[in-house]
Design a protein around this motif. Structure first.
Motif, mmCIF file in Angstrom:
data_model
loop_
_atom_site.group_PDB
_atom_site.id
_atom_site.type_symbol
_atom_site.label_atom_id
_atom_site.label_comp_id
_atom_site.label_asym_id
_atom_site.label_seq_id
_atom_site.Cartn_x
_atom_site.Cartn_y
_atom_site.Cartn_z
ATOM 1 N N PHE A 603 -8.042 5.308 15.736
ATOM 2 C CA PHE A 603 -6.995 4.288 15.649
ATOM 3 C C PHE A 603 -5.609 4.921 15.563
ATOM 4 N N ASP A 604 -5.510 6.056 14.882
ATOM 5 C CA ASP A 604 -4.223 6.756 14.837
ATOM 6 C C ASP A 604 -3.806 7.214 16.236
ATOM 7 N N VAL A 605 -4.753 7.750 16.980
ATOM 8 C CA VAL A 605 -4.455 8.232 18.327
ATOM 9 C C VAL A 605 -3.986 7.081 19.220
ATOM 10 N N SER A 606 -4.553 5.900 18.988
ATOM 11 C CA SER A 606 -4.190 4.733 19.812
ATOM 12 C C SER A 606 -3.050 3.915 19.194
ATOM 13 N N ASP A 607 -2.319 4.530 18.238
ATOM 14 C CA ASP A 607 -1.140 3.910 17.613
ATOM 15 C C ASP A 607 -1.463 2.602 16.896
ATOM 16 N N GLN A 608 -2.631 2.552 16.279
ATOM 17 C CA GLN A 608 -2.995 1.397 15.442
ATOM 18 C C GLN A 608 -3.081 1.874 13.995
ATOM 19 N N ARG A 609 -1.923 2.184 13.441
ATOM 20 C CA ARG A 609 -1.853 2.830 12.129
ATOM 21 C C ARG A 609 -2.461 1.974 11.029
ATOM 22 N N ASP A 610 -2.242 0.675 11.045
ATOM 23 C CA ASP A 610 -2.785 -0.180 9.983
ATOM 24 C C ASP A 610 -4.316 -0.138 9.975
ATOM 25 N N ARG A 611 -4.904 -0.199 11.154
ATOM 26 C CA ARG A 611 -6.362 -0.137 11.234
ATOM 27 C C ARG A 611 -6.867 1.249 10.813
ATOM 28 N N ALA A 612 -6.101 2.282 11.160
ATOM 29 C CA ALA A 612 -6.477 3.633 10.748
ATOM 30 C C ALA A 612 -6.477 3.749 9.230
ATOM 31 N N LEU A 613 -5.415 3.238 8.586
ATOM 32 C CA LEU A 613 -5.329 3.301 7.118
ATOM 33 C C LEU A 613 -6.487 2.556 6.470
ATOM 34 N N ASN A 614 -6.894 1.436 7.070
ATOM 35 C CA ASN A 614 -8.019 0.682 6.527
ATOM 36 C C ASN A 614 -9.295 1.519 6.543
ATOM 37 N N GLU A 615 -9.501 2.276 7.627
ATOM 38 C CA GLU A 615 -10.696 3.121 7.716
ATOM 39 C C GLU A 615 -10.645 4.257 6.697
ATOM 40 N N TYR A 616 -9.478 4.869 6.537
ATOM 41 C CA TYR A 616 -9.351 5.955 5.554
ATOM 42 C C TYR A 616 -9.621 5.433 4.142
ATOM 43 N N ARG A 617 -9.150 4.210 3.854
ATOM 44 C CA ARG A 617 -9.387 3.627 2.523
ATOM 45 C C ARG A 617 -10.871 3.339 2.321
ATOM 46 N N GLN A 618 -11.530 2.835 3.374
ATOM 47 C CA GLN A 618 -12.974 2.589 3.253
ATOM 48 C C GLN A 618 -13.729 3.892 3.041
ATOM 49 N N ALA A 619 -13.263 4.955 3.690
ATOM 50 C CA ALA A 619 -13.875 6.268 3.465
ATOM 51 C C ALA A 619 -13.718 6.682 2.016
ATOM 52 N N ALA A 620 -12.523 6.473 1.448
ATOM 53 C CA ALA A 620 -12.270 6.843 0.055
ATOM 54 C C ALA A 620 -13.145 6.042 -0.904
ATOM 55 N N ARG A 621 -13.431 4.776 -0.556
ATOM 56 C CA ARG A 621 -14.240 3.927 -1.445
ATOM 57 C C ARG A 621 -15.684 4.415 -1.558
ATOM 58 N N THR A 622 -16.160 5.184 -0.571
ATOM 59 C CA THR A 622 -17.541 5.682 -0.654
ATOM 60 C C THR A 622 -17.706 6.722 -1.757
ATOM 61 N N LYS A 623 -16.598 7.378 -2.143
ATOM 62 C CA LYS A 623 -16.606 8.448 -3.145
ATOM 63 C C LYS A 623 -17.561 9.589 -2.777
ATOM 64 N N ASP A 624 -17.767 9.746 -1.484
ATOM 65 C CA ASP A 624 -18.646 10.797 -0.963
ATOM 66 C C ASP A 624 -17.764 11.912 -0.406
ATOM 67 N N ASN A 625 -17.763 13.068 -1.068
ATOM 68 C CA ASN A 625 -16.885 14.165 -0.649
ATOM 69 C C ASN A 625 -17.647 15.250 0.123
ATOM 70 N N THR A 626 -18.701 14.847 0.823
ATOM 71 C CA THR A 626 -19.454 15.804 1.622
ATOM 72 C C THR A 626 -18.539 16.504 2.617
ATOM 73 N N GLN A 627 -18.591 17.862 2.603
ATOM 74 C CA GLN A 627 -17.763 18.668 3.503
ATOM 75 C C GLN A 627 -16.282 18.299 3.399
ATOM 76 N N GLY A 628 -15.823 17.964 2.170
ATOM 77 C CA GLY A 628 -14.405 17.683 1.960
ATOM 78 C C GLY A 628 -13.932 16.385 2.586
ATOM 79 N N ALA A 629 -14.838 15.397 2.704
ATOM 80 C CA ALA A 629 -14.499 14.136 3.372
ATOM 81 C C ALA A 629 -13.354 13.404 2.678
ATOM 82 N N LEU A 630 -13.384 13.345 1.359
ATOM 83 C CA LEU A 630 -12.333 12.618 0.634
ATOM 84 C C LEU A 630 -10.984 13.301 0.799
#
Length: 648
Positions: A603-630
């Protein structure tokens, strides 16, 4: 690109040079080396005079050694000072010598090589694409696999050495063996036991010493100096742990040298470990530590008689990783490692493990056969022998063959001594033959006066197959287990239970190396990952598709396909696959957090920053830091992801 080409060559399997080496009959047995080397780190040059003492195993007038192509031979002389004609074969980095007279079998002979050359690390390596020798002003390393000195029967012909290395003022040499100083700039190392010495490093300054658990480890790290204490502690723990299993190692104190990018992640020499920056990483790589430390026993202390028996070295090292994982992180971690080893083993069907010399050194097939399948065979052997007897075997093997070579028959004999019965059937199936079974089961449940009787049949395709397999009957009460001897293509069984059977599971703990639906998915994905490593994305997609053909909801298969499209810059299909991954079985669990991160990047590459931020926040909500994901999600929450620009 050099690395990609290297892996591409390796993944094709046994090359002509590997087959030539496998077919080449051993004519001599090297006893010792007397090496006088001068190294100039600034000019990146090596000048060496090497005397090789050996015993002919047959009457011969021709002998062959391997020597790095970057080194130019000035002359070769025999014991009488007569010059010996030599010819170089660039294809397999060999030197063929035509002797002035026939050497008699069993009579000690000697040849002296005089040669020089430049080893900057950019030359073609004998292990293509992996650096094993490089001379730099800031630090140098010349390891045995680089063939910087004449080598006979690589990794199997054991030898002693007397090594003298002269370097300019301000440099220091570290190597295997007892050290002495002869003159300014001259460092001498004697290693009297037959093993694989001959690797050394040229360093600046004094070692960083870590004393932990009564064990001192000397470190020569440059860019990774911040990791010295952590690695010192872990190496000491690993040495102590393996000493309890395998007995006392050749040396309790090790010297650890940092190599450079492009070198092997790890290489173990007598009393020394060489680790690359990538192998060292930002946190201790306990699998790498366990693997390389264990090679002080399996490699230094005992080694295979020929490369057909390399599973005894690489399988033991891989299984040592598994044992250490269990020790550090518990049985759950061991189960995951066993699963990975079984999957790796199943990626290669040919050749049988006892024919590993047909495979190219360091190729994926070589590691899967000797390391992955070797570890799988040891795990199955553990279940057959029982815990106590298996542990006795692990200690007896390096003890009985200390400072010697051994083969599969030698190990087989030790196992039978512990087991008290013939194990021909086991070694014939898992070491001498290829293939793995895929079980099919049919059964019927009958009510009896005392409960229930389950009568059934287990079938598979390998006619010579024989293996004890656990059958678990899940009932309304406690589950009941019975060991079934599966022999041939069809084996019948009868199980009596008190409670009514609800389900019957064959090999519930996955102890037998075999194909199943889950295994086929995992194997296809692993093969796809190997193709991605060499940027063969088309072949990778075909393997991932095979996984989806077996299991449409495999999150990992969808995720890997998404990754391939992402690497190709094919954004829309990539996004679709990451969505499918999120809608799948979410096995393994980390596919969830990383699918969100990749979607955010798209989404960042396609200039959809709001949608990109939503995905990053959902990633953070998993609290899974496998391979430095968080950390990755936080990074691109703070700043937009930008695709890498390429110039063609």
């Amino acid at each position: 690109m050099k690395k990609l080409v290297a892996i591409s060559c390796l993944i094709l399997g046994a090359t002509a040079s590997a087959q030539d080496r496998a077919a080449r009959q051993q004519k001599i047995d090297v006893q010792s080396y007397l090496i006088d080397a001068q190294v100039d780190p600034r000019a990146q040059t090596l000048n060496a005079t090497v005397q090789v003492r050996f015993i002919p195993l047959e009457d011969t007038s021709q002998v062959t050694f391997e020597l790095n192509n970057a080194l130019n031979i000035s002359k070769v002389t025999d014991e009488d000072g007569r010059q010996v004609p030599s010819s170089r074969l660039q294809q397999d980095m060999s030197v063929r010598l035509s002797l002035p007279q026939t050497l008699k079998r069993g009579k000690v002979a000697a040849l002296t090589f005089v040669y020089d050359g430049k080893l900057s690390g950019d030359e073609e390596s004998p292990v293509f694409g992996i650096k094993f020798a490089a001379i730099h002003p800031e630090g140098s390393y010349l390891l045995y696999p680089s063939r910087w000195f004449p080598v006979n029967d690589y990794s199997t012909d054991r030898f002693s050495s007397d090594l003298k290395v002269t370097v300019p003022e301000g440099y220091k040499v570290v190597a295997s063996g007892a050290e002495s100083r002869e003159a300014t700039g001259a460092f001498r190392f004697k290693f009297d036991q037959p093993s694989f010495p001959g690797s050394f490093a040229i360093v600046h300054g004094e070692a960083q010493v870590v004393a932990s658990g009564g064990i001192k480890t000397n470190f020569y790290f440059r860019d990774s100096s911040a990791m010295v204490q952590a690695y010192g502690d872990e190496i000491a723990k690993a040495i102590s742990f393996f000493t309890g299993i395998y007995g006392v190692p050749p040396r309790l104190s090790l010297t650890v040298v940092e190599t450079e990018a492009g070198a092997a992640n790890g290489y173990s020499a007598p009393g020394m470990l060489f680790l690359s920056p990538n192998g060292i990483g930002k946190q201790v790589n306990i699998k790498l530590v366990a693997n390389q430390v264990s090679r002080q026993w399996f490699g230094t202390l005992v080694s295979p008689t020929t490369r057909n028996h390399m599973w005894l070295e690489n399988g033991m090292a891989r299984y040592s990783e598994i044992l250490y994982e269990e020790h550090v992180n518990g049985p759950g971690a061991m189960d995951n490692e066993i699963h990975d080893a079984y999957v790796e083993a199943l990626t290669v069907d040919q050749p049988p493990m006892i024919q590993a010399a047909r495979l190219e050194d360091y190729s994926p097939e070589y590691w899967a056969t000797t390391g992955g399948k070797g570890a799988a065979v040891l795990q199955m052997l553990r279940n057959v022998l029982g815990e106590d007897q298996f542990m006795k075997v692990l200690k007896e093997y390096p003890t009985r063959f200390a400072w010697k070579s051994a083969n599969t028959d030698d190990f087989h004999k030790i196992c039978e001594e512990a087991y008290g019965q013939s194990l021909n059937w086991f070694f014939q199936q898992w070491v001498e033959s290829s293939g793995a079974p895929e079980f099919k089961m049919e059964y019927t449940v009958f009510r009896t006066q005392k409960g229930f009787r389950v009568m059934g049949k287990i079938s598979q395709d390998l006619d010579l197959f024989r293996m004890p397999v656990t059958l678990r009957v899940e009932t309304e009460g406690n589950p009941e287990e019975k060991t079934i001897e599966v022999v041939g293509t069809s084996s019948e069984f009868v199980v009596e239970t008190f409670g009514k059977p609800k389900n019957i599971v064959l090999d519930p703990k996955g102890l037998v190396l075999r194909f199943s639906t889950d295994a086929r998915v995992a194997v296809a994905i692993r093969k796809g990952e190997q193709f991605v490593e060499i940027a063969d994305y088309g072949a990778a997609l075909k393997e991932y598709q095979k996984a989806l053909d077996v299991a449409r909801n495999s999150s990992l298969a969808h995720f890997r396909i998404g990754q391939v499209h992402f690497l190709e810059g094919n954004w829309s299909p990539a996004a679709n696959e990451f969505r499918e991954s999120l809608n799948g079985d979410l096995v393994p669990k980390w596919t969830e957090v990383w699918s969100h991160i990749y979607l955010g990047k798209i989404f960042d590459v396609s200039d959809q920053r709001d949608r990109a931020l939503n995905e990053y926040r959902q990633a953070a909500r998993t609290k899974d830091n496998t391979q430095g994901a968080l950390d990755e999600a936080a990074k691109y929450t703070a700043q937009k992801y930008e695709k890498q620009r390429t110039t063609n």
